[in-house]
Design a protein around this motif. Structure first.
Motif, short mmCIF file in Angstrom:
data_model
loop_
_atom_site.label_atom_id
_atom_site.label_comp_id
_atom_site.label_asym_id
_atom_site.label_seq_id
_atom_site.Cartn_x
_atom_site.Cartn_y
_atom_site.Cartn_z
N ARG A 111 98.61 150.54 45.70
CA ARG A 111 97.67 149.17 45.47
C ARG A 111 98.22 148.17 46.06
O ARG A 111 97.54 147.39 46.82
CB ARG A 111 97.83 149.00 43.86
N LEU A 112 99.56 147.86 46.10
CA LEU A 112 100.17 146.85 46.93
C LEU A 112 100.01 146.90 48.56
O LEU A 112 99.65 145.88 49.11
CB LEU A 112 101.70 146.71 46.75
N ALA A 113 100.03 148.10 49.08
CA ALA A 113 99.77 148.44 50.65
C ALA A 113 98.59 148.04 50.89
O ALA A 113 98.20 147.55 51.86
CB ALA A 113 100.32 149.90 50.99
N GLN A 114 97.66 148.30 50.10
CA GLN A 114 96.23 147.93 50.19
C GLN A 114 96.09 146.37 50.28
O GLN A 114 95.42 145.96 51.15
CB GLN A 114 95.28 148.44 49.19
N ARG A 115 96.43 145.81 49.04
CA ARG A 115 96.34 144.41 49.16
C ARG A 115 96.99 143.50 50.24
O ARG A 115 96.40 142.49 50.63
CB ARG A 115 97.10 143.88 47.71
N TRP A 116 98.22 144.07 50.75
CA TRP A 116 98.85 143.55 51.75
C TRP A 116 98.17 143.92 53.21
O TRP A 116 98.72 143.34 54.42
CB TRP A 116 100.39 143.61 51.93
N GLY A 117 97.08 144.63 52.94
CA GLY A 117 96.45 145.17 54.38
C GLY A 117 97.32 145.85 55.43
O GLY A 117 97.32 146.17 56.46
N LEU A 118 98.00 146.68 54.58
CA LEU A 118 99.06 147.78 55.35
C LEU A 118 98.31 149.02 55.69
O LEU A 118 98.80 149.82 56.32
CB LEU A 118 100.44 148.03 54.84
N ASN A 145 92.78 133.12 53.58
CA ASN A 145 91.35 132.98 53.44
C ASN A 145 90.72 133.88 52.30
O ASN A 145 89.61 133.67 52.45
CB ASN A 145 90.84 132.95 54.71
N ARG A 146 91.48 134.65 51.78
CA ARG A 146 90.85 135.57 50.90
C ARG A 146 90.38 135.01 49.48
O ARG A 146 91.21 134.20 48.79
CB ARG A 146 91.67 136.95 50.55
N LYS A 147 89.28 135.04 49.34
CA LYS A 147 88.50 134.25 48.11
C LYS A 147 88.30 135.17 47.14
O LYS A 147 88.42 134.91 45.83
CB LYS A 147 87.22 133.44 48.57
N LYS A 148 87.90 136.33 47.25
CA LYS A 148 87.45 137.32 46.24
C LYS A 148 88.47 138.57 46.05
O LYS A 148 89.33 138.83 47.15
CB LYS A 148 86.29 137.97 46.75
N CYS A 192 100.42 138.03 48.64
CA CYS A 192 99.13 138.14 48.97
C CYS A 192 98.33 136.97 49.55
O CYS A 192 97.36 137.01 50.33
CB CYS A 192 98.12 138.53 47.81
N ARG A 193 98.99 135.81 48.96
CA ARG A 193 98.31 134.70 49.55
C ARG A 193 98.89 134.17 51.04
O ARG A 193 97.98 133.81 52.07
CB ARG A 193 98.93 133.31 48.70
N TRP A 194 99.95 134.46 51.31
CA TRP A 194 100.58 134.40 52.88
C TRP A 194 99.83 135.50 53.77
O TRP A 194 99.45 134.95 54.96
CB TRP A 194 101.82 134.83 52.78
N CYS A 195 99.57 136.70 53.32
CA CYS A 195 99.14 137.57 54.18
C CYS A 195 97.52 137.25 54.47
O CYS A 195 97.02 137.53 55.50
CB CYS A 195 99.08 138.85 53.65
N CYS A 228 97.65 139.87 39.37
CA CYS A 228 97.34 139.56 40.62
C CYS A 228 96.18 140.74 41.36
O CYS A 228 96.16 141.62 40.99
CB CYS A 228 98.37 139.71 41.78
N ASP A 229 95.31 139.86 41.93
CA ASP A 229 94.05 140.86 42.35
C ASP A 229 94.05 140.77 43.84
O ASP A 229 93.15 140.89 44.50
CB ASP A 229 92.65 140.27 41.86
N GLY A 230 94.92 140.61 44.40
CA GLY A 230 95.31 140.34 46.06
C GLY A 230 94.86 138.81 46.36
O GLY A 230 94.92 138.64 47.71
N THR A 231 94.65 137.84 45.39
CA THR A 231 94.87 136.58 45.83
C THR A 231 95.70 135.54 45.24
O THR A 231 95.60 134.40 45.19
CB THR A 231 93.40 136.22 45.52
N ARG A 232 96.53 136.04 44.46
CA ARG A 232 97.49 135.21 43.59
C ARG A 232 98.84 135.35 43.80
O ARG A 232 99.55 134.08 43.91
CB ARG A 232 97.18 135.62 42.03
#
Length: 220
Positions: free
Chosen positions: A147-154, A210-213, A204-207, A196-200
């Motif tokens: 899950r985290l690897a996806q959220r961080w775009g890895l 501009n992610r809003k959703k 996630c915020r640093w990576c 966290c949903d990938g924006t919080r």
């Protein structure tokens, strides 16, 4: 601000995790390789915290493969029931204990392929044992790391197998074992499934500033 490229994200993740968790402990209580193997087996679809509450009663029954192979499966199952999947896990613990005694002189083999052949021991469990008991570079990937690897775009992998390949390609081999634990602890504290949903969380915020959703995840 544009999203940092993947190389920048990798460096930021390494730096952040090292700053937060310079010496991450192994979250499952154990005293030797055998008790680690059994604890990791029990942790499937169960929290480490619950496993740590259950295992003292299990070790009171038997601390070695030689002793465990003489404990009735029903007795093992009664003790480990709170961990879930107790019939399957109890049977696996009994059977792998027999195999360790009969085939490996009571020792847990330091070999990935041999570990994966033991009852109830999949690739992830074998990877944890290789990394944490024997110090062999491995990158165990469970649903949380996936899950985290996806959220961080890895990774864009749809399963843990692809995610493991992507993470091994991105991070230095000598950091795999420690990084596996660091990601687990960061996920528990900052980037939880619901918190966290990938924006919080900070990473996630640093990576992805501009992610809003919420990040749509590929479930393994």
């Amino acid at each position: 601000m544009d999203s940092p490229n993947k190389a920048a994200r990798v460096e930021k993740i390494l730096h952040t995790l090292e700053a937060h968790y310079p010496n991450p402990p192994i979250p499952l209580d154990h005293t030797d390789t055998y008790s680690l193997l059994v604890a990791v087996l029990l942790s499937a679809q169960c929290t480490d915290e619950r496993v740590n509450k259950i295992t003292p009663a299990l070790w009171a029954l038997a601390k070695t493969p030689e002793a465990m192979m003489d404990v009735p499966v029903e007795t093992i199952q009664a003790v480990i029931r709170p961990c879930g999947l107790s019939p399957k896990k109890a049977k696996a613990i009994s059977e792998l204990s027999h195999i360790l005694v009969e085939k490996y002189q009571g020792q847990v083999p330091a070999d990935m392929a041999q570990l994966e052949q033991l009852p109830g021991v999949g690739h992830k469990t074998a990877s944890v044992v290789m990394a944490q008991a024997f110090g062999v570079p491995a990158f165990p990937v469970d649903t949380h790391i996936h899950r985290l690897a996806q959220r961080w775009g890895l990774t864009s992998g749809k399963n843990v197998v692809q995610t493991e390949k992507d993470l091994k390609r991105l991070f230095p081999k000598e950091k795999w074992n420690k990084l596996h634990l660091q990601i687990i602890f960061y996920g528990r504290e900052y980037c939880t499934a619901r918190g966290c949903d990938g924006t919080r969380c900070p990473l996630c915020r640093w990576c992805y500033p501009n992610r809003k959703k919420p990040k749509q995840l590929h479930k393994p």
